[in-house]
Design a protein around this motif. Structure first.
Motif, PDB file in Angstrom:
ATOM      1  N   ASP A  58       4.961  -1.220  -6.315  1.00  0.00           N
ATOM      2  CA  ASP A  58       3.863  -0.353  -6.769  1.00  0.00           C
ATOM      3  C   ASP A  58       2.695  -0.352  -5.792  1.00  0.00           C
ATOM      4  O   ASP A  58       1.938   0.633  -5.716  1.00  0.00           O
ATOM      5  CB  ASP A  58       3.379  -0.781  -8.151  1.00  0.00           C
ATOM      6  CG  ASP A  58       4.419  -0.516  -9.226  1.00  0.00           C
ATOM      7  OD1 ASP A  58       5.300   0.329  -8.981  1.00  0.00           O
ATOM      8  OD2 ASP A  58       4.352  -1.147 -10.291  1.00  0.00           O
ATOM      9  N   PHE A  59       2.533  -1.428  -5.033  1.00  0.00           N
ATOM     10  CA  PHE A  59       1.401  -1.529  -4.117  1.00  0.00           C
ATOM     11  C   PHE A  59       1.639  -0.750  -2.827  1.00  0.00           C
ATOM     12  O   PHE A  59       0.768  -0.708  -1.961  1.00  0.00           O
ATOM     13  CB  PHE A  59       1.102  -2.988  -3.805  1.00  0.00           C
ATOM     14  CG  PHE A  59       0.652  -3.767  -5.012  1.00  0.00           C
ATOM     15  CD1 PHE A  59      -0.643  -3.690  -5.464  1.00  0.00           C
ATOM     16  CD2 PHE A  59       1.546  -4.555  -5.723  1.00  0.00           C
ATOM     17  CE1 PHE A  59      -1.060  -4.379  -6.577  1.00  0.00           C
ATOM     18  CE2 PHE A  59       1.143  -5.260  -6.836  1.00  0.00           C
ATOM     19  CZ  PHE A  59      -0.162  -5.169  -7.272  1.00  0.00           C
ATOM     20  N   ARG A  60       2.809  -0.140  -2.684  1.00  0.00           N
ATOM     21  CA  ARG A  60       3.019   0.749  -1.536  1.00  0.00           C
ATOM     22  C   ARG A  60       2.161   1.991  -1.654  1.00  0.00           C
ATOM     23  O   ARG A  60       1.777   2.590  -0.644  1.00  0.00           O
ATOM     24  CB  ARG A  60       4.489   1.176  -1.469  1.00  0.00           C
ATOM     25  CG  ARG A  60       5.452   0.132  -0.944  1.00  0.00           C
ATOM     26  CD  ARG A  60       6.813   0.750  -0.755  1.00  0.00           C
ATOM     27  NE  ARG A  60       6.746   1.886   0.158  1.00  0.00           N
ATOM     28  CZ  ARG A  60       7.708   2.805   0.283  1.00  0.00           C
ATOM     29  NH1 ARG A  60       8.783   2.721  -0.455  1.00  0.00           N
ATOM     30  NH2 ARG A  60       7.577   3.789   1.129  1.00  0.00           N
ATOM     31  N   TYR A  61       1.866   2.402  -2.868  1.00  0.00           N
ATOM     32  CA  TYR A  61       1.213   3.678  -3.089  1.00  0.00           C
ATOM     33  C   TYR A  61      -0.289   3.537  -3.343  1.00  0.00           C
ATOM     34  O   TYR A  61      -1.011   4.516  -3.271  1.00  0.00           O
ATOM     35  CB  TYR A  61       1.876   4.383  -4.276  1.00  0.00           C
ATOM     36  CG  TYR A  61       3.370   4.411  -4.159  1.00  0.00           C
ATOM     37  CD1 TYR A  61       4.000   5.229  -3.223  1.00  0.00           C
ATOM     38  CD2 TYR A  61       4.176   3.595  -4.952  1.00  0.00           C
ATOM     39  CE1 TYR A  61       5.372   5.236  -3.088  1.00  0.00           C
ATOM     40  CE2 TYR A  61       5.551   3.605  -4.827  1.00  0.00           C
ATOM     41  CZ  TYR A  61       6.150   4.430  -3.889  1.00  0.00           C
ATOM     42  OH  TYR A  61       7.512   4.426  -3.756  1.00  0.00           O
ATOM     43  N   GLN A  62      -0.735   2.349  -3.674  1.00  0.00           N
ATOM     44  CA  GLN A  62      -2.169   2.114  -3.854  1.00  0.00           C
ATOM     45  C   GLN A  62      -2.509   0.759  -3.267  1.00  0.00           C
ATOM     46  O   GLN A  62      -1.951  -0.264  -3.677  1.00  0.00           O
ATOM     47  CB  GLN A  62      -2.557   2.160  -5.337  1.00  0.00           C
ATOM     48  CG  GLN A  62      -4.061   2.018  -5.559  1.00  0.00           C
ATOM     49  CD  GLN A  62      -4.443   2.135  -7.012  1.00  0.00           C
ATOM     50  OE1 GLN A  62      -3.598   2.351  -7.879  1.00  0.00           O
ATOM     51  NE2 GLN A  62      -5.722   1.989  -7.319  1.00  0.00           N
ATOM     52  N   ARG A  63      -3.410   0.766  -2.297  1.00  0.00           N
ATOM     53  CA  ARG A  63      -3.777  -0.464  -1.594  1.00  0.00           C
ATOM     54  C   ARG A  63      -5.188  -0.931  -1.919  1.00  0.00           C
ATOM     55  O   ARG A  63      -5.514  -2.079  -1.650  1.00  0.00           O
ATOM     56  CB  ARG A  63      -3.687  -0.242  -0.085  1.00  0.00           C
ATOM     57  CG  ARG A  63      -2.318   0.169   0.428  1.00  0.00           C
ATOM     58  CD  ARG A  63      -1.319  -0.954   0.324  1.00  0.00           C
ATOM     59  NE  ARG A  63      -0.101  -0.612   1.007  1.00  0.00           N
ATOM     60  CZ  ARG A  63       0.110  -0.764   2.307  1.00  0.00           C
ATOM     61  NH1 ARG A  63      -0.843  -1.242   3.074  1.00  0.00           N
ATOM     62  NH2 ARG A  63       1.254  -0.427   2.854  1.00  0.00           N
ATOM     63  N   ARG A  64      -6.024  -0.060  -2.445  1.00  0.00           N
ATOM     64  CA  ARG A  64      -7.420  -0.409  -2.700  1.00  0.00           C
ATOM     65  C   ARG A  64      -7.692  -0.330  -4.197  1.00  0.00           C
ATOM     66  O   ARG A  64      -7.328   0.641  -4.866  1.00  0.00           O
ATOM     67  CB  ARG A  64      -8.376   0.515  -1.946  1.00  0.00           C
ATOM     68  CG  ARG A  64      -8.192   0.480  -0.427  1.00  0.00           C
ATOM     69  CD  ARG A  64      -9.250   1.326   0.261  1.00  0.00           C
ATOM     70  NE  ARG A  64     -10.574   0.765   0.079  1.00  0.00           N
ATOM     71  CZ  ARG A  64     -11.114  -0.165   0.860  1.00  0.00           C
ATOM     72  NH1 ARG A  64     -10.429  -0.657   1.880  1.00  0.00           N
ATOM     73  NH2 ARG A  64     -12.329  -0.611   0.629  1.00  0.00           N
ATOM     74  N   PHE A  65      -8.346  -1.366  -4.704  1.00  0.00           N
ATOM     75  CA  PHE A  65      -8.657  -1.447  -6.126  1.00  0.00           C
ATOM     76  C   PHE A  65     -10.122  -1.845  -6.267  1.00  0.00           C
ATOM     77  O   PHE A  65     -10.591  -2.773  -5.591  1.00  0.00           O
ATOM     78  CB  PHE A  65      -7.775  -2.490  -6.824  1.00  0.00           C
ATOM     79  CG  PHE A  65      -6.303  -2.197  -6.729  1.00  0.00           C
ATOM     80  CD1 PHE A  65      -5.649  -1.516  -7.734  1.00  0.00           C
ATOM     81  CD2 PHE A  65      -5.570  -2.611  -5.623  1.00  0.00           C
ATOM     82  CE1 PHE A  65      -4.306  -1.243  -7.652  1.00  0.00           C
ATOM     83  CE2 PHE A  65      -4.217  -2.350  -5.527  1.00  0.00           C
ATOM     84  CZ  PHE A  65      -3.580  -1.664  -6.547  1.00  0.00           C
ATOM     85  N   ARG A  66     -10.816  -1.162  -7.155  1.00  0.00           N
ATOM     86  CA  ARG A  66     -12.241  -1.461  -7.350  1.00  0.00           C
ATOM     87  C   ARG A  66     -12.600  -1.334  -8.820  1.00  0.00           C
ATOM     88  O   ARG A  66     -12.221  -0.367  -9.491  1.00  0.00           O
ATOM     89  CB  ARG A  66     -13.120  -0.527  -6.521  1.00  0.00           C
ATOM     90  CG  ARG A  66     -14.576  -0.938  -6.536  1.00  0.00           C
ATOM     91  CD  ARG A  66     -15.416  -0.198  -5.517  1.00  0.00           C
ATOM     92  NE  ARG A  66     -16.759  -0.735  -5.469  1.00  0.00           N
ATOM     93  CZ  ARG A  66     -17.129  -1.770  -4.725  1.00  0.00           C
ATOM     94  NH1 ARG A  66     -16.237  -2.393  -3.970  1.00  0.00           N
ATOM     95  NH2 ARG A  66     -18.373  -2.207  -4.732  1.00  0.00           N
ATOM     96  N   ALA A  67     -13.321  -2.334  -9.305  1.00  0.00           N
ATOM     97  CA  ALA A  67     -13.789  -2.320 -10.691  1.00  0.00           C
ATOM     98  C   ALA A  67     -15.034  -1.450 -10.799  1.00  0.00           C
ATOM     99  O   ALA A  67     -15.673  -1.081  -9.800  1.00  0.00           O
ATOM    100  CB  ALA A  67     -14.073  -3.739 -11.163  1.00  0.00           C
TER     101      ALA A  67
END
Length: 367
Positions: A58-67
């Motif tokens: 799943d992390f192939r498609y989204q690399r950045r995460f922000r609260a």
């Protein structure tokens, strides 16, 4: 589904909301005083282990995460709403490293385990906090604290009790098919297995253990030959290694030399992993008569001066497989737990296999 066992991601927690500057204004109350509220805290970023996941694809498609950021305070002593926390699900068995310092931040071994990886910024104070007998109308306020941003490396190591080790075409996939419900691909050419497989071996009711099959290794694996160290790490959580060797290698080599070659690779990759309990399992006895197979097996043990348990089986016909699994089950009750991840060691930055396809920002390799 592609098997992805290592990714890099960026996580950022929310910034805290700013404090408010406000004064109470009501009829017949000319000097209401300061009533500016505090800002809300920023959202946290947490990793949560989930048993239904078995890959990091799943992390192939989204690399950045922000609260979410916290909201600012308001008059009437109203505190701003806090930012929503962000929970990121990962498979059980995920190791979390700080990609800048290579520090191990956590090991999510059980379903529901959580790890706080970025803490939200603190909300700033409103002007009501600064009132005093000498400062009746303060106009100062506090800005919200900044959130954290971190570069993380997620590394998935399979949770298994027993690991299968051997050269390509040694019969590892055939064995796991014979003793469990797992159905990995089996063919008559090397490197049929391209990613690890897990199988649950059931001895009796409420008596079972997990068996891991990794792609075959070749000399030079510790330096990256073949699939290299890509999957050796998956053996680090096991408590027992079954070293499969073909009694009749297709390349005409000596079985004893193949065993010694893989022992060298284990030692080069991790002395701790090489010191784990390891049993010798001679496979493909069905290619010989019972007397000839037993003769080759005894010669192999003498050549290696093998002191640990050794077994002669045929994964294709199932001969000796159930007895081997029962012996493994009895041994697991007495074996110590696997060493911690720190004991296996980290790859050096120069030796670490690239997750990109050549250019910065490329896709991970697929297996």
């Amino acid at each position: 589904m592609k098997f992805i066992d290592e990714v890099r991601i960026t996580v950022g927690s929310g910034n805290g909301g700013h404090g408010s500057v406000s004064f109470r204004r009501e009829k017949f109350i000319p000097f209401g005083g300061p009533d500016g509220g505090d800002g809300g805290r920023g959202g946290n970023v947490t990793l949560v282990a989930q048993g239904s996941l078995n890959t990091l694809i799943d992390f192939r498609y989204q690399r950045r995460f922000r609260a979410e950021n916290g909201h600012g305070g308001a008059g009437r002593q109203m505190t701003g709403r806090g930012g929503r926390d962000l929970s990121i699900t990962v498979p059980i068995g995920t190791l979390v490293y700080d990609d800048d310092t290579h520090e191990l931040l956590g090991d999510l071994r059980h379903d529901g385990d959580t790890l706080l990886v970025a803490k939200g910024g603190r909300g700033g104070h409103g002007n009501m906090w600064y009132k005093s007998s000498t400062n009746r109308a303060p106009r100062q306020h506090e800005l919200g604290g900044s959130g954290e941003e971190r570069q993380l490396r997620l590394e998935l190591r399979l949770l298994a009790d027993v690991g299968l080790l051997g050269m390509p075409n040694a019969g590892k996939s055939t064995l796991i098919r014979a003793v469990s419900a797992a159905r990995p691909k089996v063919a008559d050419y090397p490197f049929t297995t391209l990613y690890p497989n897990l199988g649950v071996v059931r001895i009796a009711e409420h008596e079972s253990f997990v068996l891991a099959d990794i792609p075959g290794l070749i000399p030079g694996a510790a330096e990256g030959a073949g699939l290299g160290t890509r999957f050796l790490k998956h053996l680090s959580r096991t408590r027992l290694l079954l070293h499969l060797v073909d009694l009749s290698p297709v390349d005409g080599g000596e079985p004893a030399e193949q065993v010694r070659a893989l022992e060298t690779e284990l030692s080069a990759y991790s002395p701790t992993l090489a010191a784990q309990p390891r049993w010798l399992v001679a496979n493909k006895a069905d290619l010989f008569t019972p007397e000839t197979a037993q003769s080759h097996f005894q010669a192999l043990c003498r050549n290696l001066d093998w002191q640990d348990p050794a077994f002669l089986i045929s994964a294709a016909s199932g001969a000796g497989c159930q007895e081997l699994m029962r012996k493994v089950w009895l041994a697991l009750a007495e074996l110590p737990p696997p060493p911690p991840p720190e004991a296996i060691g980290l790859w050096d930055e120069d030796d670490e296999p690239s997750l990109n396809s050549g250019e910065e920002g490329g896709e991970e390799e697929e297996w």
